[in-house]
Design an enzyme around this catalytic site. Structure first.
Site, mmCIF file in Angstrom:
data_model
loop_
_atom_site.group_PDB
_atom_site.id
_atom_site.type_symbol
_atom_site.label_atom_id
_atom_site.label_comp_id
_atom_site.label_asym_id
_atom_site.label_seq_id
_atom_site.Cartn_x
_atom_site.Cartn_y
_atom_site.Cartn_z
ATOM 1 N N LYS A 83 0.854 -1.189 0.000
ATOM 2 C CA LYS A 83 0.000 0.000 0.000
ATOM 3 C C LYS A 83 0.894 1.245 0.000
ATOM 4 O O LYS A 83 1.803 1.345 0.834
ATOM 5 C CB LYS A 83 -0.838 -0.026 1.279
HETATM 6 C C1 E4P Z 1 -8.153 1.698 4.240
HETATM 7 O O1 E4P Z 1 -7.385 0.948 3.694
HETATM 8 C C2 E4P Z 1 -7.848 2.461 5.464
HETATM 9 O O2 E4P Z 1 -7.083 1.614 6.281
HETATM 10 C C3 E4P Z 1 -9.063 2.827 6.270
HETATM 11 O O3 E4P Z 1 -10.241 2.421 5.645
HETATM 12 C C4 E4P Z 1 -9.086 4.194 6.840
HETATM 13 O O4 E4P Z 1 -10.273 4.360 7.571
HETATM 14 P P1 E4P Z 1 -10.506 5.510 8.653
HETATM 15 O O5 E4P Z 1 -10.835 6.771 7.927
HETATM 16 O O6 E4P Z 1 -11.667 5.011 9.458
HETATM 17 O O7 E4P Z 1 -9.239 5.615 9.452
#
Ligand code: E4P
Length: 217
Positions: A83
């Protein structure tokens, strides 16, 4: 639409995966920071449990560093998806890692143009953050619709992974719009299961059955 768990918590993952509805996992540095222990060992364990795409995020901010970290993360397990954040360096790293045959999830996507640029760099997934857009009074799901429309009109193999999901309505809207994946915290998956009429209905079926059985004796 595929369902991923947005968590680095082994207990959440071990509870949900045996239900047979989980296709993959997404983690991020904030989620893994909440867990104790060695993050690489946690990622390895997650991959062994889910046997599906498991996003692990780089923390470097320069392309060279991201590529180095990406290679390191990808070496943990064949299921790791690297990622990277959507920055110019992230896009450069995405292109380089993709050319090496690694799958890349470009994260922190907040607009359709960002998603399109990430797709051009060969991203396997783009992650629009719907909840964080809603938080600042922008419609997260409108951005998802725009991305799905653009991808429908082109040749990209990139999957739209709806992230920052806060409630089951986000799941329903993502599915209706044709998103490929929705990644949800365990609590939202729990909410998606629940309906009071199911509980009431089941209780009534069992009571009626037991009453009939008792009357037969
Ligand atoms: C996605 O890959 C992220 O890890 C995640 O969905 C972020 O979510 P949040 O805005 O609740 O931190």
């Amino acid at each position: 639409m595929k369902l991923f768990i947005d968590s680095g918590n082994l207990k959440d993952i071990e509870t949900l995966v045996p239900l047979g509805i989980i296709d993959g996992i997404t983690t991020n540095p904030s989620l893994l920071a909440k867990e104790g222990g060695d993050y690489k060992a946690i990622l390895k364990k997650i991959c062994q449990i889910v046997q599906g795409p498991t996003s692990a995020e780089v923390v470097a901010t320069d392309a060279e560093g991201m590529i180095r970290e990406g290679r390191d993360l990808a070496a943990i397990d064949e299921h790791i998806v690297v990622k990277v954040p959507f920055t110019k360096d992230g896009v450069k790293a995405c292109k380089a890692l993709t050319q090496e045959g690694k799958r890349v999830n470009v994260t922190l996507i907040f607009s359709a143009t960002q998603a399109w640029l990430a797709a051009k760099a060969g991203a396997a997934y783009v992650s629009p953050f719907v909840g964080r857009l809603d938080d600042i009074a922008n419609s997260g799901m409108t951005v998802v619709r725009e991305i799905v429309d653009i991808f429908d009109n082109s040749e990209y193999a990139t999957e739209v992974l709806v992230a920052s999901v806060r409630h089951p309505i986000h799941i329903i809207e993502a599915g209706r719009m044709g998103a490929d994946v929705v990644t949800c915290p365990a609590a939202v998956i729990e909410q998606a299961f629940k309906h009071p009429l199911t509980d009431i209905g089941l209780e009534r079926f069992i009571k009626d059955w037991e009453k009939a059985q008792a009357a037969r004796v």
